[in-house]
Write an enzyme that holds these catalytic residues in place. Structure first.
Site, PDB file in Angstrom:
ATOM      1  N   LYS A   1       2.851   6.669  -3.212  1.00 19.57           N
ATOM      2  CA  LYS A   1       3.333   5.653  -4.150  1.00 19.57           C
ATOM      3  C   LYS A   1       2.283   5.289  -5.207  1.00 19.57           C
ATOM      4  CE  LYS A   1       7.329   5.125  -2.121  1.00 19.57           C
ATOM      5  NZ  LYS A   1       8.561   5.641  -2.729  1.00 19.57           N
TER       6      LYS A   1
ATOM      7  N   SER B   1       7.369   8.221   8.125  1.00 20.44           N
ATOM      8  CA  SER B   1       8.134   9.068   7.205  1.00 20.44           C
ATOM      9  C   SER B   1       7.509  10.456   7.117  1.00 20.44           C
ATOM     10  CB  SER B   1       8.235   8.431   5.821  1.00 20.44           C
ATOM     11  OG  SER B   1       6.966   8.236   5.243  1.00 20.44           O
TER      12      SER B   1
END
Length: 338
Positions: free
Chosen positions: A47, A287
């Protein structure tokens, strides 16, 4: 010659790809698995790329100004951490609304970067799960009220998110594999990484397969395997079911750039995480573990013998130690077929 960087933002990107040789040998894999280790970014996840691109693209357009603009986002954690870090580095205020299921570690990181952590009314956050991604707009509208110079970063429908991965992550994977990648594996949170990376890779070689990792619907509802309120699958959603695209698919996501959708259980996720730590000394988040599990299952197939499979591994497991992500659960993991 020496090198002194002028800002932490200059450290974003160029993360390594590592082939998991010992893991391949231990599991008898037929294909090769090489993970893109995104926790090497300075704020600790993939991110970082979108946070920096969103901010710098808005600066170039003249939409935001340091020491004046307040950046606003509603997020479960990693985008918020990256945005908070780079807002601090560039002189912006950052206001964040948090979803349910945020780990203690991520919450404390946001506090460390001195983000303005805002309580959002339960009726608005509940709408996220009742109405899907579209409900985020209501939350963001609520958060920006009474702020004179507010800029909502809108990670779910911001083309700058996609561009970060199309311009940088995709080319890095192509270059570092010498164009030999056969299969790319990723999850969908905001949709930007799989869209941008897949778009770039398929432009170089249309035969490259993109596989999307999705959490098993049964596991998300199963309290036995819950790592948090979101079922332990931090950062990825089910975006495709028997009826097609689900309400949880963000606007950034592209079904046209996806070849296959694979469900993965939380037990398989945990097993992949623990095997990677045991054999490679690399501890990744949930994830990442889910996409790694898909990559392992692909590498076990005869049809993929000799093929190079690259899963995107978004962050490391240190952000989830409070949820015992490192804990071996024989009663769960014993059911896994790898």
């Amino acid at each position: 010659m020496g090198k002194i960087y002028q800002s932490v933002t200059e450290l974003v990107g160029r993360t390594p790809i590592v082939e998991f040789k010992r893991l391949e040998k231990a599991l008898g894999l037929k294909g090769r698995v090489a993970g893109k280790l995104e926790y090497f970014n300075p704020a600790g996840s993939h991110k970082d790329r979108i946070a920096l691109e969103i901010i710098e693209a808005a600066e170039k357009r003249g939409d935001i100004h340091p020491d004046k603009t307040t950046l606003i986002e509603f997020t479960s954690g990693n985008t918020g951490i990256a945005m908070a870090a780079f807002a601090a580095a560039k002189g912006y205020k950052f206001k964040i609304g948090l979803q349910n299921g945020v780990s203690e570690e991520r919450l404390k990181l946001l506090e460390a970067y001195q983000a303005d952590i805002t309580d959002v009314p339960n009726e608005l956050t509940a709408g996220v799960f009742d109405r899907g991604i579209a409900a985020f707009s209501d939350v963001l509208e609520y958060m920006k009220q009474d702020i004179d110079d507010a800029y909502v970063t809108r990670q779910l429908d911001n083309p700058d998110n996609i561009n970060a991965h199309y311009k940088f992550t995709g080319p890095e994977i192509w270059e570092d594999t010498d164009g030999k990648i056969d299969i790319f594996v990723g999850g969908v949170g905001t949709g930007g990484s799989t869209h941008g990376i897949s778009k770039y890779l398929k432009e170089q070689n249309k035969k490259i397969k993109t596989i999307i990792t999705q959490p098993s619907p049964d596991d998300v509802a199963n309290p036995v395997v819950k790592g948090a309120e979101d079922g332990g699958f931090h950062g990825i959603h089910q975006v495709h079911d028997e009826n097609g695209i689900t309400p949880m698919a963000p606007a950034n996501f592209s079904n046209e750039l996806t070849d296959e959708y694979h469900f993965i259980t939380y037990a398989e996720t945990l097993r992949a995480i623990h095997l990677l730590a045991k054999y490679e000394g690399i501890f990744v988040g949930a994830s990442a573990g889910a996409s790694l599990a898909v990559a392992i299952k692909q590498a076990l197939l005869e049809e993929n013998e000799g093929k190079l499979i690259v899963p995107l591994l978004p962050d490391n497991g240190e952000r989830y130690l409070s949820e015992d992500l490192q804990k071996i659960r024989p009663e769960i993991e014993g059911k896994v077929g790898f």
